[in-house]
Design a protein around this motif. Structure first.
Motif, PDB file in Angstrom:
ATOM      1  N   ARG A 185       0.839  -1.213   0.000  1.00 58.18           N
ATOM      2  CA  ARG A 185       0.000   0.000   0.000  1.00 58.18           C
ATOM      3  C   ARG A 185       0.863   1.249   0.000  1.00 58.18           C
ATOM      4  NH1 ARG A 185      -5.324   0.133   0.242  1.00 58.18           N
ATOM      5  NH2 ARG A 185      -5.613   2.134   1.229  1.00 58.18           N
ATOM      6  N   ALA A 186       1.956   1.233   0.768  1.00 56.05           N
ATOM      7  CA  ALA A 186       2.847   2.393   0.811  1.00 56.05           C
ATOM      8  C   ALA A 186       3.496   2.621  -0.557  1.00 56.05           C
ATOM      9  CB  ALA A 186       3.917   2.190   1.881  1.00 56.05           C
ATOM     10  N   ARG A 187       3.929   1.551  -1.204  1.00 56.10           N
ATOM     11  CA  ARG A 187       4.508   1.664  -2.539  1.00 56.10           C
ATOM     12  C   ARG A 187       3.485   2.179  -3.539  1.00 56.10           C
ATOM     13  NH1 ARG A 187       6.548  -3.866  -3.650  1.00 56.10           N
ATOM     14  NH2 ARG A 187       4.717  -3.693  -4.904  1.00 56.10           N
ATOM     15  N   PHE A 188       2.257   1.636  -3.472  1.00 53.74           N
ATOM     16  CA  PHE A 188       1.195   2.086  -4.363  1.00 53.74           C
ATOM     17  C   PHE A 188       0.860   3.558  -4.113  1.00 53.74           C
ATOM     18  CE2 PHE A 188      -1.117  -2.136  -5.591  1.00 53.74           C
ATOM     19  CZ  PHE A 188       0.067  -2.650  -6.069  1.00 53.74           C
ATOM     20  N   ARG A 189       0.885   3.970  -2.858  1.00 51.50           N
ATOM     21  CA  ARG A 189       0.588   5.366  -2.515  1.00 51.50           C
ATOM     22  C   ARG A 189       1.627   6.291  -3.137  1.00 51.50           C
ATOM     23  NH1 ARG A 189      -3.248   8.798  -1.926  1.00 51.50           N
ATOM     24  NH2 ARG A 189      -4.292   7.575  -0.361  1.00 51.50           N
ATOM     25  N   LEU A 190       2.901   5.921  -3.047  1.00 49.01           N
ATOM     26  CA  LEU A 190       3.953   6.745  -3.648  1.00 49.01           C
ATOM     27  C   LEU A 190       3.734   6.869  -5.161  1.00 49.01           C
ATOM     28  CD1 LEU A 190       7.164   5.535  -1.760  1.00 49.01           C
ATOM     29  CD2 LEU A 190       6.089   7.795  -1.626  1.00 49.01           C
ATOM     30  N   ALA A 191       3.448   5.755  -5.796  1.00 49.81           N
ATOM     31  CA  ALA A 191       3.219   5.772  -7.245  1.00 49.81           C
ATOM     32  C   ALA A 191       1.985   6.605  -7.573  1.00 49.81           C
ATOM     33  CB  ALA A 191       3.059   4.349  -7.773  1.00 49.81           C
ATOM     34  N   PHE A 192       0.904   6.380  -6.841  1.00 51.84           N
ATOM     35  CA  PHE A 192      -0.342   7.095  -7.090  1.00 51.84           C
ATOM     36  C   PHE A 192      -0.119   8.605  -6.950  1.00 51.84           C
ATOM     37  CE2 PHE A 192      -4.314   9.042  -5.727  1.00 51.84           C
ATOM     38  CZ  PHE A 192      -5.217   8.552  -6.665  1.00 51.84           C
ATOM     39  N   ALA A 202     -11.463   0.596 -13.965  1.00 47.66           N
ATOM     40  CA  ALA A 202     -10.852   1.045 -12.711  1.00 47.66           C
ATOM     41  C   ALA A 202     -11.761   1.997 -11.934  1.00 47.66           C
ATOM     42  CB  ALA A 202      -9.513   1.728 -12.995  1.00 47.66           C
ATOM     43  N   ASP A 203     -12.521   2.811 -12.650  1.00 46.50           N
ATOM     44  CA  ASP A 203     -13.402   3.814 -12.034  1.00 46.50           C
ATOM     45  C   ASP A 203     -14.691   3.137 -11.556  1.00 46.50           C
ATOM     46  OD1 ASP A 203     -14.685   6.144 -11.240  1.00 46.50           O
ATOM     47  OD2 ASP A 203     -15.162   6.767 -13.288  1.00 46.50           O
ATOM     48  N   VAL A 204     -14.568   2.378 -10.491  1.00 47.14           N
ATOM     49  CA  VAL A 204     -15.676   1.556  -9.993  1.00 47.14           C
ATOM     50  C   VAL A 204     -16.899   2.388  -9.637  1.00 47.14           C
ATOM     51  CG1 VAL A 204     -16.371  -0.067  -8.182  1.00 47.14           C
ATOM     52  CG2 VAL A 204     -14.091  -0.229  -9.183  1.00 47.14           C
ATOM     53  N   ASP A 205     -16.694   3.546  -9.044  1.00 47.05           N
ATOM     54  CA  ASP A 205     -17.840   4.354  -8.601  1.00 47.05           C
ATOM     55  C   ASP A 205     -18.408   5.257  -9.700  1.00 47.05           C
ATOM     56  OD1 ASP A 205     -16.026   6.470  -8.762  1.00 47.05           O
ATOM     57  OD2 ASP A 205     -15.985   6.855  -6.601  1.00 47.05           O
ATOM     58  N   GLY A 206     -17.800   5.236 -10.882  1.00 50.12           N
ATOM     59  CA  GLY A 206     -18.320   6.007 -12.008  1.00 50.12           C
ATOM     60  C   GLY A 206     -18.157   7.509 -11.886  1.00 50.12           C
ATOM     61  N   SER A 207     -17.223   7.951 -11.054  1.00 47.12           N
ATOM     62  CA  SER A 207     -17.033   9.382 -10.815  1.00 47.12           C
ATOM     63  C   SER A 207     -16.293  10.107 -11.933  1.00 47.12           C
ATOM     64  CB  SER A 207     -16.258   9.585  -9.506  1.00 47.12           C
ATOM     65  OG  SER A 207     -14.934   9.061  -9.641  1.00 47.12           O
ATOM     66  N   THR A 252     -13.089   9.719 -12.303  1.00 43.32           N
ATOM     67  CA  THR A 252     -11.704   9.705 -11.840  1.00 43.32           C
ATOM     68  C   THR A 252     -11.459   8.393 -11.099  1.00 43.32           C
ATOM     69  OG1 THR A 252     -12.257  10.787  -9.743  1.00 43.32           O
ATOM     70  CG2 THR A 252     -11.584  12.234 -11.580  1.00 43.32           C
ATOM     71  N   VAL A 253     -10.189   8.084 -10.900  1.00 41.04           N
ATOM     72  CA  VAL A 253      -9.803   6.867 -10.180  1.00 41.04           C
ATOM     73  C   VAL A 253      -9.135   7.295  -8.873  1.00 41.04           C
ATOM     74  CG1 VAL A 253      -8.343   4.796 -10.251  1.00 41.04           C
ATOM     75  CG2 VAL A 253      -9.534   5.569 -12.321  1.00 41.04           C
ATOM     76  N   ASN A 254      -9.809   6.982  -7.744  1.00 43.16           N
ATOM     77  CA  ASN A 254      -9.220   7.335  -6.447  1.00 43.16           C
ATOM     78  C   ASN A 254      -8.192   6.276  -6.041  1.00 43.16           C
ATOM     79  OD1 ASN A 254     -10.529   5.166  -5.060  1.00 43.16           O
ATOM     80  ND2 ASN A 254     -12.360   6.414  -4.792  1.00 43.16           N
ATOM     81  N   PHE A 255      -7.533   6.485  -4.904  1.00 41.03           N
ATOM     82  CA  PHE A 255      -6.455   5.593  -4.491  1.00 41.03           C
ATOM     83  C   PHE A 255      -6.927   4.157  -4.293  1.00 41.03           C
ATOM     84  CE2 PHE A 255      -3.835   3.681  -1.057  1.00 41.03           C
ATOM     85  CZ  PHE A 255      -2.662   3.518  -1.797  1.00 41.03           C
ATOM     86  N   ASP A 256      -8.051   3.957  -3.638  1.00 44.53           N
ATOM     87  CA  ASP A 256      -8.544   2.594  -3.421  1.00 44.53           C
ATOM     88  C   ASP A 256      -8.883   1.912  -4.749  1.00 44.53           C
ATOM     89  OD1 ASP A 256      -8.252   2.649  -0.655  1.00 44.53           O
ATOM     90  OD2 ASP A 256     -10.278   3.438  -0.341  1.00 44.53           O
ATOM     91  N   GLU A 257      -9.490   2.652  -5.666  1.00 44.54           N
ATOM     92  CA  GLU A 257      -9.791   2.098  -6.987  1.00 44.54           C
ATOM     93  C   GLU A 257      -8.499   1.753  -7.733  1.00 44.54           C
ATOM     94  OE1 GLU A 257     -14.001   4.279  -8.177  1.00 44.54           O
ATOM     95  OE2 GLU A 257     -12.136   5.415  -8.393  1.00 44.54           O
ATOM     96  N   PHE A 260      -7.527  -1.900  -8.968  1.00 44.68           N
ATOM     97  CA  PHE A 260      -7.273  -2.107 -10.386  1.00 44.68           C
ATOM     98  C   PHE A 260      -5.932  -2.800 -10.602  1.00 44.68           C
ATOM     99  CE2 PHE A 260      -5.294  -0.792 -14.356  1.00 44.68           C
ATOM    100  CZ  PHE A 260      -6.214  -1.291 -15.261  1.00 44.68           C
ATOM    101  N   ILE A 261      -4.894  -2.350  -9.911  1.00 40.94           N
ATOM    102  CA  ILE A 261      -3.563  -2.959 -10.058  1.00 40.94           C
ATOM    103  C   ILE A 261      -3.616  -4.427  -9.645  1.00 40.94           C
ATOM    104  CG2 ILE A 261      -1.161  -2.923  -9.279  1.00 40.94           C
ATOM    105  CD1 ILE A 261      -1.898  -0.612 -11.164  1.00 40.94           C
ATOM    106  N   GLN A 262      -4.314  -4.727  -8.550  1.00 36.92           N
ATOM    107  CA  GLN A 262      -4.437  -6.117  -8.104  1.00 36.92           C
ATOM    108  C   GLN A 262      -5.137  -6.967  -9.165  1.00 36.92           C
ATOM    109  OE1 GLN A 262      -6.253  -5.125  -4.145  1.00 36.92           O
ATOM    110  NE2 GLN A 262      -5.017  -6.913  -3.566  1.00 36.92           N
ATOM    111  N   VAL A 263      -6.242  -6.466  -9.690  1.00 35.94           N
ATOM    112  CA  VAL A 263      -7.008  -7.212 -10.696  1.00 35.94           C
ATOM    113  C   VAL A 263      -6.176  -7.379 -11.958  1.00 35.94           C
ATOM    114  CG1 VAL A 263      -9.042  -7.141 -12.215  1.00 35.94           C
ATOM    115  CG2 VAL A 263      -9.264  -6.580  -9.782  1.00 35.94           C
ATOM    116  N   TYR A 264      -5.517  -6.334 -12.371  1.00 35.80           N
ATOM    117  CA  TYR A 264      -4.688  -6.378 -13.575  1.00 35.80           C
ATOM    118  C   TYR A 264      -3.594  -7.432 -13.418  1.00 35.80           C
ATOM    119  CZ  TYR A 264      -2.179  -4.747 -17.688  1.00 35.80           C
ATOM    120  OH  TYR A 264      -1.574  -4.662 -18.916  1.00 35.80           O
ATOM    121  N   ARG A 265      -2.941  -7.445 -12.269  1.00 41.80           N
ATOM    122  CA  ARG A 265      -1.897  -8.447 -12.015  1.00 41.80           C
ATOM    123  C   ARG A 265      -2.474  -9.858 -12.027  1.00 41.80           C
ATOM    124  NH1 ARG A 265       1.531  -5.985  -6.947  1.00 41.80           N
ATOM    125  NH2 ARG A 265       2.729  -4.460  -8.130  1.00 41.80           N
TER     126      ARG A 265
END
Length: 173
Positions: free
Chosen positions: A102-109, A148-153, A155-160, A164-169
């Motif tokens: 999560r920390a690594r993903f946060r830095l990338a995000f 990736a935009d699960v909530d249809g907003s 935009t893609v927030n951090f949790d999305e 998405f990265i998990q599903v893609y992998r």
């Protein structure tokens, strides 16, 4: 519907209805008959005999090909169910992210969130995918963004993003 008999029609693999803009495909008819218990060899032996023979074959299984809308709707529903089962299996295979991940993903995000809005817009998402080595075709980015935009907003927030990265992998392995 009317079974087309010319060579070009057979190559197109279609059954056509004179009054319909969307004729049933051979795949739809075959699927429908198989789903209703008709054996594949019986279907294969009946194709060349025409519309009436296919309808008779359907009748032996207690179904009808006359309502093309119902046949198509059943086929679409079955495909959607299969896709949902596939999605659910992928979801079930995901393991929770570790704190380190999560920390690594946060830095990338945060790096990809160029405007600091707390969410990735389409352009930021595309850059994130390319910079992460995913290399989607330009035409694929929109579909992946919508996934990736699960909530249809829009935009893609951090949790999305993490999801998405998990599903893609999971899909890549």
């Amino acid at each position: 519907f009317l079974l087309e008999n010319d060579r070009a029609a057979k190559q197109r693999g279609r059954i056509c209805e004179t009054a319909s803009a969307m004729p049933l495909t051979l795949a739809e008819v075959r699927w429908f008959l198989l789903e209703n218990g008709v054996e594949a060899d019986k279907i294969d032996a009946t194709w060349s005999k025409g519309r009436a023979a296919l309808e008779d074959l359907a009748g032996t299984a207690g179904c009808s090909l006359r309502d093309e809308g119902a046949v198509r709707a059943a086929h679409v529903a079955a495909l959607a169910k299969k896709e949902e089962e596939k999605r659910a299996a992928t979801e079930a295979s995901l393991t929770p992210l570790t704190e380190e991940e999560r920390a690594r993903f946060r830095l990338a995000f945060d790096h990809f969130d160029a405007d600091g809005s707390g969410a990735l817009d389409h352009a930021e998402f595309r850059k994130a995918m390319i910079d992460s080595g995913m290399m989607p075709l330009r035409s694929e980015v929109t579909g992946l963004f919508q996934e990736a935009d699960v909530d249809g907003s829009g935009t893609v927030n951090f949790d999305e993003y993490c999801h998405f990265i998990q599903v893609y992998r999971a899909k890549q392995s």
